[in-house]
Design a protein around this motif. Sequence first.
Motif, PDB file in Angstrom:
ATOM      1  N   ARG A 195       1.519  -1.709  -1.461  1.00 49.34           N
ATOM      2  CA  ARG A 195       2.977  -0.778  -1.604  1.00 49.34           C
ATOM      3  C   ARG A 195       3.850  -0.821  -0.766  1.00 49.34           C
ATOM      4  O   ARG A 195       5.056  -0.641  -1.807  1.00 49.34           O
ATOM      5  CB  ARG A 195       2.117   0.612  -2.177  1.00 49.34           C
ATOM      6  CG  ARG A 195       3.137   1.268  -2.745  1.00 49.34           C
ATOM      7  CD  ARG A 195       3.825   2.036  -2.113  1.00 49.34           C
ATOM      8  NE  ARG A 195       4.639   3.100  -3.086  1.00 49.34           N
ATOM      9  CZ  ARG A 195       5.968   3.855  -2.483  1.00 49.34           C
ATOM     10  NH1 ARG A 195       6.259   3.218  -1.521  1.00 49.34           N
ATOM     11  NH2 ARG A 195       6.777   4.478  -2.728  1.00 49.34           N
ATOM     12  N   ASP A 196       3.390  -0.478   0.459  1.00 49.55           N
ATOM     13  CA  ASP A 196       4.811  -0.956   1.304  1.00 49.55           C
ATOM     14  C   ASP A 196       5.344  -1.722   1.216  1.00 49.55           C
ATOM     15  O   ASP A 196       6.431  -2.012   1.850  1.00 49.55           O
ATOM     16  CB  ASP A 196       4.190   0.055   2.953  1.00 49.55           C
ATOM     17  CG  ASP A 196       3.792   1.456   2.960  1.00 49.55           C
ATOM     18  OD1 ASP A 196       3.990   2.159   1.824  1.00 49.55           O
ATOM     19  OD2 ASP A 196       3.086   1.499   3.536  1.00 49.55           O
ATOM     20  N   ASP A 200       9.493  -2.901   1.043  1.00 51.70           N
ATOM     21  CA  ASP A 200       9.766  -2.696   1.762  1.00 51.70           C
ATOM     22  C   ASP A 200      10.856  -3.656   1.172  1.00 51.70           C
ATOM     23  O   ASP A 200      12.193  -3.845   2.250  1.00 51.70           O
ATOM     24  CB  ASP A 200       9.120  -3.014   3.255  1.00 51.70           C
ATOM     25  CG  ASP A 200       8.719  -2.515   3.412  1.00 51.70           C
ATOM     26  OD1 ASP A 200       9.143  -1.258   3.896  1.00 51.70           O
ATOM     27  OD2 ASP A 200       7.730  -2.961   4.562  1.00 51.70           O
ATOM     28  N   GLU A 219      11.319   3.479  -4.453  1.00 47.32           N
ATOM     29  CA  GLU A 219      10.170   4.503  -4.221  1.00 47.32           C
ATOM     30  C   GLU A 219       9.906   4.307  -6.201  1.00 47.32           C
ATOM     31  O   GLU A 219       8.259   3.658  -6.202  1.00 47.32           O
ATOM     32  CB  GLU A 219      10.285   5.798  -4.264  1.00 47.32           C
ATOM     33  CG  GLU A 219      11.055   6.374  -2.451  1.00 47.32           C
ATOM     34  CD  GLU A 219       9.727   5.996  -1.322  1.00 47.32           C
ATOM     35  OE1 GLU A 219       8.719   5.436  -1.709  1.00 47.32           O
ATOM     36  OE2 GLU A 219      10.543   6.197  -0.271  1.00 47.32           O
TER      37      GLU A 219
END
Length: 260
Positions: A195-196, A200, A219
């Motif tokens: 997810r990160d 990013d 987000e």
Amino acid sequence: MNNSENIGKLMHLELAKIESAESCSESEFVIAGAAEAILQSGNRNWIPIIVKETGDYQYEVVSNNFVYAVAKKAQLERAWCIVIDPKPSNIEQAKILGREANPTVNLSTASKDTIIAALEYLVKEQKWKNVKPVEAANKILASNREQWSDFIPLTKLPCGLSKARLDCITKVFSISPPPPPPPPPEAVSVKRASRDEIFDRLNYLSTNKIGGFENIDAEKTADAIFTANKGKWKSLTPIAKLECGLDTAKMKIIKTLFSL
């Protein structure tokens, strides 16, 4: 020279040791009247002259040239001054606070409200009748102003800001395109990315305002892509169907940072 101990101090300096590179444009009547006011109040200028040190006991006016002109008219031996750190940004600030220079707005990056405020100032100051600040700001924001290197594209917008008005425009606006974005992150598999990692890459596009991605919520979009059932995906096209703000027009850019 440039004695740091004097910076910020209120000092009673010899007027003969102070020079000014700028002349005062105020009328002789006003200067003479102000000089008389100083003489009537104990020979003291209650508004100080802002100076920088140019040598040992030598100074130059950087702001409040009017007060300097009045002190000379009053034939004062000494005048109250504040010594400034001569950094260009400090001198510019002093001139702006002394109303001897206008603050400038970077037209390449300024917000809509800031552009409107600057245009309203010009319209009032110059008595322009065919410039509507809100409409002009909207046309500026709809243009590719980030790519402008001068004001010529502005004068071609149908908003009344013609070449004949460039002298006035450049008093409150500047052109300084934002620096190019940093190199993009390496592309990742949308099926295997964390997810990160997804966030990013979306945040890179959003932060650097690439391809309209500044209008998405990085987000929420990262959450939507990460939690989607991607097992049967054979292309990245299903991303446009997740109702997360990524329409088909943005898929070309998505493909530069994501793969299957």
